[in-house]
Design an enzyme around this catalytic site. Structure first.
Site, short mmCIF file in Angstrom:
data_model
loop_
_atom_site.label_atom_id
_atom_site.label_comp_id
_atom_site.label_asym_id
_atom_site.label_seq_id
_atom_site.Cartn_x
_atom_site.Cartn_y
_atom_site.Cartn_z
N SER A 113 0.86 -1.17 0.00
CA SER A 113 0.00 0.00 0.00
C SER A 113 0.90 1.23 0.00
O SER A 113 1.72 1.40 0.89
CB SER A 113 -0.88 -0.04 1.25
OG SER A 113 -1.66 1.12 1.34
N LYS A 154 -1.03 -0.80 -4.46
CA LYS A 154 -2.25 -0.06 -4.10
C LYS A 154 -1.87 1.38 -3.81
O LYS A 154 -0.97 1.65 -3.01
CB LYS A 154 -2.87 -0.71 -2.86
CG LYS A 154 -3.96 0.11 -2.19
CD LYS A 154 -4.70 -0.74 -1.18
CE LYS A 154 -4.82 -0.06 0.17
NZ LYS A 154 -5.57 -0.87 1.14
#
Ligand SMILES: [Mg+2]
Length: 368
Positions: free
Chosen positions: A135, A161
């Site tokens: 992420s 992400k």
């Protein structure tokens, strides 16, 4: 199982780089650990609540209070307890799922260590290793973002992400897609930063062929997620809205999502997380395991969950070094976009006593 006492412990792990999301910047992970002691074993749970109530209504100081005053006394009162018995004992206290999850996990870990059974096997895990992604926080410039993504791809992560927010969405997503090509598994997470008026704007993400867009709208606003699904070709994933198996059934019934992010901490523990997995599998809905910048203790348990058959998308479970110079446990390392699921009893890993003692800022025992 008789629990002789439960210890609450705060640890402070500075992050390698600040992590910025639509709800704020984290410089350091102040994790609340729960340790359940028995005569035969001890079990660990990590509370994923952060310092301030900005991801959800829960925050670490509140979790300590509710654990000390209500949850731990309720679990210690009967004299003996099983992990499956924790949720019924604390059910009369509303909410506080992150605190409840940490307590249940500590009891479950102790129970499984005594039984000699790994958490993954207990939950129904079927894979020795799971695909993991990273992420990527919001950065000051697109150039810095591309640098960060390149670094993670060099480390072997297979899925990226991007955290997005109004003003940081189409351009960074376009830049990453154009720079790294169509084969990159790419998804975005808005952490509830948008409203219904943003629907036409978010549809503009469609050309970037994302795996999913995660939780663009308020956690209570399932209807706007349903509308986005109708307007957009990008699969919609819920995170903050998914609090229980019951809320998952409701979200699926009104067509609010294509995919579900399961975080055991957010839903009250691993037993409820497994129920959500089962609901989603029954509906043909893919799930993946989210992350909350856990220490090695929390990450070990998440890996066990991610080994279940319905977890078909890469989880937010990254190498220790991506977060911390020094973890509480042996570092976890992703290799080729995969991470091994611990095989030892319980969560399968122990904290390093020296790291634990040096990183601890506060602790307190609660006994019956
Ligand atoms: Mg999320």
């Amino acid at each position: 199982m008789k629990i002789t006492g439960i210890e609450l412990r705060l640890v402070d792990l500075p992050l390698v780089t600040p992590f910025q999301t639509s709800f704020g910047v984290e410089l350091s992970r102040h994790a609340l650990l729960v340790r359940a002691a028995t005569d035969d074993a001890e079990g660990w749970g990590e509370c994923v609540a952060i310092d301030d109530p900005v991801y959800s209504s829960e925050y670490a100081g509140g979790a300590i209070d509710v654990l000390k005053r209500f949850l731990i006394p309720a679990v210690l009162a009967p004299g003996r307890v099983t992990a499956a018995g924790v949720a019924p004992l604390v059910d009369k206290f509303k909410g506080h799922r992150m605190a409840k999850a940490a307590l249940e996990t500590a009891v479950l870990d102790a129970e499984l260590r005594i039984a000699g059974l790994p958490l993954s096997g207990y939950l129904g895990g079927v894979r020795p290793a799971v695909p993991v992604g990273v992420s990527v926080g919001i950065t000051d410039t697109i150039e810095k973002l591309l640098d960060n993504v390149q670094g993670y791809l060099d480390e072997g992560y297979g899925r990226i992400k991007l955290k997005i927010q109004p003003g940081w969405d189409l351009e960074p997503t376009r830049a990453v897609r154009e720079h790294f090509g169509d084969d990159l598994m790419l998804q975005v997470d808005a952490n509830t930063a948008y409203g219904p008026a943003d629907l036409p704007h978010l549809v503009k993400l469609d050309p970037f062929d994302l795996l999913l867009i995660e939780q663009p709208f308020d956690e209570e606003d399932l209807r706007t997620h349903t509308r986005l699904r109708e307007m957009s070709t990008t699969p919609v994933c819920l995170d903050e809205s998914i609090l229980s198996a019951r809320s998952t059934v409701d979200a699926l019934a009104i067509g609010a999502c294509d995919i579900v992010n399961i975080k055991p901490g957010r839903v009250g523990g691993f037993l409820e997380a497994r129920r959500i997995h089962d609901v989603c599998v029954a509906h043909g809905v893919p799930v993946w395991c989210g992350g909350m910048l856990e220490t090695g203790l929390g990450r070990a348990a998440n890996l066990a969950l991610a080994a279940l058959p319905g977890f078909t998308l890469p989880g937010d479970i990254s190498s220790s070094a991506r977060y911390f110079d020094r973890d509480l446990t042996e570092p976890f390392v992703a290799e080729g976009g995969m991470m091994a699921v611990p095989t030892g009893p319980g969560i399968g890993i122990d904290p390093d006593p020296q790291a634990l003692s040096e990183l601890t800022t506060w602790s307190e025992w609660v006994t019956a």
